[in-house]
Scaffold this motif. Structure first.
Motif, PDB file in Angstrom:
ATOM      1  N   LEU A   1     113.364  46.393  63.550  1.00 16.97           N
ATOM      2  CA  LEU A   1     113.593  47.494  62.718  1.00 16.97           C
ATOM      3  C   LEU A   1     112.361  47.845  61.675  1.00 16.97           C
ATOM      4  CD1 LEU A   1     117.277  46.278  61.384  1.00 16.97           C
ATOM      5  CD2 LEU A   1     116.525  48.020  63.218  1.00 16.97           C
ATOM      6  N   GLN A   2     111.230  47.469  62.215  1.00 17.85           N
ATOM      7  CA  GLN A   2     110.172  47.645  61.286  1.00 17.85           C
ATOM      8  C   GLN A   2     110.051  49.149  61.154  1.00 17.85           C
ATOM      9  OE1 GLN A   2     106.268  46.299  63.011  1.00 17.85           O
ATOM     10  NE2 GLN A   2     105.784  45.667  61.281  1.00 17.85           N
ATOM     11  N   ASN A   3     110.018  49.733  59.873  1.00 15.52           N
ATOM     12  CA  ASN A   3     109.962  50.921  59.237  1.00 15.52           C
ATOM     13  C   ASN A   3     111.056  51.804  59.620  1.00 15.52           C
ATOM     14  OD1 ASN A   3     107.292  50.670  58.647  1.00 15.52           O
ATOM     15  ND2 ASN A   3     106.435  50.947  60.748  1.00 15.52           N
ATOM     16  N   ALA A   4     112.187  51.263  60.216  1.00 18.18           N
ATOM     17  CA  ALA A   4     113.542  51.965  60.213  1.00 18.18           C
ATOM     18  C   ALA A   4     114.065  52.250  59.085  1.00 18.18           C
ATOM     19  CB  ALA A   4     114.377  51.035  61.162  1.00 18.18           C
ATOM     20  N   THR A   5     114.682  53.327  58.896  1.00 18.81           N
ATOM     21  CA  THR A   5     115.485  53.829  57.521  1.00 18.81           C
ATOM     22  C   THR A   5     116.744  53.353  57.359  1.00 18.81           C
ATOM     23  OG1 THR A   5     113.966  55.814  57.555  1.00 18.81           O
ATOM     24  CG2 THR A   5     115.655  55.888  55.980  1.00 18.81           C
ATOM     25  N   LEU A   6     117.019  52.663  56.498  1.00 17.16           N
ATOM     26  CA  LEU A   6     118.365  52.198  55.969  1.00 17.16           C
ATOM     27  C   LEU A   6     119.301  53.750  55.759  1.00 17.16           C
ATOM     28  CD1 LEU A   6     120.478  49.895  55.409  1.00 17.16           C
ATOM     29  CD2 LEU A   6     119.914  50.382  53.000  1.00 17.16           C
ATOM     30  N   CYS A   7     120.232  54.110  56.466  1.00 18.51           N
ATOM     31  CA  CYS A   7     120.848  55.338  56.167  1.00 18.51           C
ATOM     32  C   CYS A   7     122.235  55.135  55.888  1.00 18.51           C
ATOM     33  CB  CYS A   7     120.566  56.292  57.555  1.00 18.51           C
ATOM     34  SG  CYS A   7     121.507  55.471  58.969  1.00 18.51           S
ATOM     35  N   GLN A   8     123.037  54.129  55.933  1.00 16.85           N
ATOM     36  CA  GLN A   8     124.584  54.026  55.835  1.00 16.85           C
ATOM     37  C   GLN A   8     125.160  52.757  55.424  1.00 16.85           C
ATOM     38  OE1 GLN A   8     127.179  54.090  59.534  1.00 16.85           O
ATOM     39  NE2 GLN A   8     126.672  56.185  59.215  1.00 16.85           N
ATOM     40  N   ILE A   9     126.084  52.615  54.579  1.00 20.98           N
ATOM     41  CA  ILE A   9     126.721  51.429  54.566  1.00 20.98           C
ATOM     42  C   ILE A   9     128.065  51.722  54.865  1.00 20.98           C
ATOM     43  CG2 ILE A   9     127.453  49.712  52.743  1.00 20.98           C
ATOM     44  CD1 ILE A   9     125.206  50.874  50.959  1.00 20.98           C
ATOM     45  N   GLY A  10     128.581  50.846  55.856  1.00 23.59           N
ATOM     46  CA  GLY A  10     130.074  50.998  56.520  1.00 23.59           C
ATOM     47  C   GLY A  10     131.000  50.247  56.032  1.00 23.59           C
ATOM     48  N   PHE A  11     132.283  50.732  55.472  1.00 22.39           N
ATOM     49  CA  PHE A  11     133.331  50.035  54.971  1.00 22.39           C
ATOM     50  C   PHE A  11     134.450  49.795  55.950  1.00 22.39           C
ATOM     51  CE2 PHE A  11     132.160  49.318  50.402  1.00 22.39           C
ATOM     52  CZ  PHE A  11     131.109  49.974  50.118  1.00 22.39           C
ATOM     53  N   VAL A  12     134.899  48.886  56.231  1.00 21.58           N
ATOM     54  CA  VAL A  12     136.419  48.806  56.942  1.00 21.58           C
ATOM     55  C   VAL A  12     137.515  48.712  55.753  1.00 21.58           C
ATOM     56  CG1 VAL A  12     135.830  48.142  59.336  1.00 21.58           C
ATOM     57  CG2 VAL A  12     136.165  46.409  57.276  1.00 21.58           C
ATOM     58  N   THR A  13     138.588  49.511  56.275  1.00 26.97           N
ATOM     59  CA  THR A  13     139.639  49.403  55.265  1.00 26.97           C
ATOM     60  C   THR A  13     141.076  49.705  56.184  1.00 26.97           C
ATOM     61  OG1 THR A  13     140.559  50.575  53.440  1.00 26.97           O
ATOM     62  CG2 THR A  13     139.578  51.998  54.879  1.00 26.97           C
ATOM     63  N   ARG A  14     142.019  49.382  55.607  1.00 28.58           N
ATOM     64  CA  ARG A  14     143.417  49.604  56.136  1.00 28.58           C
ATOM     65  C   ARG A  14     143.965  50.894  55.693  1.00 28.58           C
ATOM     66  NH1 ARG A  14     143.689  44.467  54.176  1.00 28.58           N
ATOM     67  NH2 ARG A  14     143.458  43.121  55.782  1.00 28.58           N
ATOM     68  N   ASP A  15     143.208  51.695  54.799  1.00 33.27           N
ATOM     69  CA  ASP A  15     143.730  52.980  54.413  1.00 33.27           C
ATOM     70  C   ASP A  15     142.639  54.058  53.888  1.00 33.27           C
ATOM     71  OD1 ASP A  15     144.754  55.124  53.010  1.00 33.27           O
ATOM     72  OD2 ASP A  15     146.367  54.126  51.952  1.00 33.27           O
ATOM     73  N   ALA A  16     141.822  54.738  54.765  1.00 30.79           N
ATOM     74  CA  ALA A  16     140.697  55.436  54.450  1.00 30.79           C
ATOM     75  C   ALA A  16     141.113  56.717  53.136  1.00 30.79           C
ATOM     76  CB  ALA A  16     140.297  56.153  55.699  1.00 30.79           C
ATOM     77  N   GLY A  17     142.354  56.832  53.305  1.00 28.77           N
ATOM     78  CA  GLY A  17     142.657  57.861  52.404  1.00 28.77           C
ATOM     79  C   GLY A  17     142.642  57.352  50.801  1.00 28.77           C
TER      80      GLY A  17
END
Lengths: 156, 156
Positions: B10-26
């Motif tokens: 991951l050298q020089n890779a860009t952090l682009c996203q944080i992913g959350f899991v949920t039981r109810d996306a809405g």
């Protein structure tokens, strides 16, 4: 009296940090160094109540932790190993195991933003000061599964 | 034969996203909209195996999920509600409850980077394709408490 809701407290706030809790900051830091190539900086030991003025669930706390920061550009990864005293770090670690404890946003005033978040059902759970700034952790666990941190410094 | 270790994957890779899991996306999306002021976009329903070619722990899976993305600039927040089939999303949700499931990095080749991460003890756990790119989730749970996602697209 109906609750007064403010404008969105994090409107235009910058996401600056992802905070991990762990039982062993050194181990987690070594793995991050292996896969990112970023050298692990020296750990920081947070101050006790006398200096950090830590409040946890409304009471003074001797909460301390070992911190290691990896700067990835806009976003830093913060590794947190709880050491002493009751804290949101320790509580989260015991409940969920190791993993992401919080995401942090830089705001103009932690006090103002924390007050506004309370109006949205996200009350402060821990706060304190450090050299160059202050922080408030707000309890968004039931909404997001993690804590929201407000920071009024860009140093961490 | 000693294990050959590559340069940091991951050298020089860009952090682009944080992913959350949920039981109810809405529900989670509505709260994020309240506090950030960002309107929730329409949910995306991921494709089944025929189109997404999802592999989960080495086997084809009908893993599907409802996804909602909040663009915060460099970093997006991804909300994931597992729907059908076995998946790392469902496994993580059942084990840890709602919260951050992964952090994602944009890389040139997900295949190359996933091979390199395997050499550091972080093997692929789920992979698939989507319109405009591909992803590999790598199992860093024992090291970081969350999954690492490799993305070769900047669209999500």
């Amino acid at each position: 009296m109906p609750e007064q809701k403010s404008p969105p407290p994090l409107q235009n706030a910058t996401l600056c940090q992802i905070g991990f809790v762990t039982r062993d900051a050194g181990r987690m830091a070594r793995k991050l160094t292996e896969i990112t190539g970023i050298p692990a900086p020296e750990p920081i030991l947070t101050d006790g109540f006398e200096k950090a003025r830590t409040l946890y669930r409304g009471n003074p706390s001797q909460a301390t932790a070992k911190l290691i920061f990896f700067n990835l550009g806009q976003v830093a990864l913060e590794i947190i190993e709880p050491i002493g005293g009751p804290s949101t770090w320790r509580e989260f670690l015991e409940k969920h195991g190791e993993g992401v404890h919080h995401i942090a946003f830089t705001v103009k005033s932690t006090k103002t933003a924390a007050g506004e978040l309370s109006g949205f059902g996200i009350p402060p759970v821990q706060s304190g000061v450090f050299e160059g700034g202050s922080y408030v952790y707000c309890d968004s666990e039931k909404d997001l599964g993690v804590i929201l941190e407000l920071l009024d410094s860009t140093t961490g």
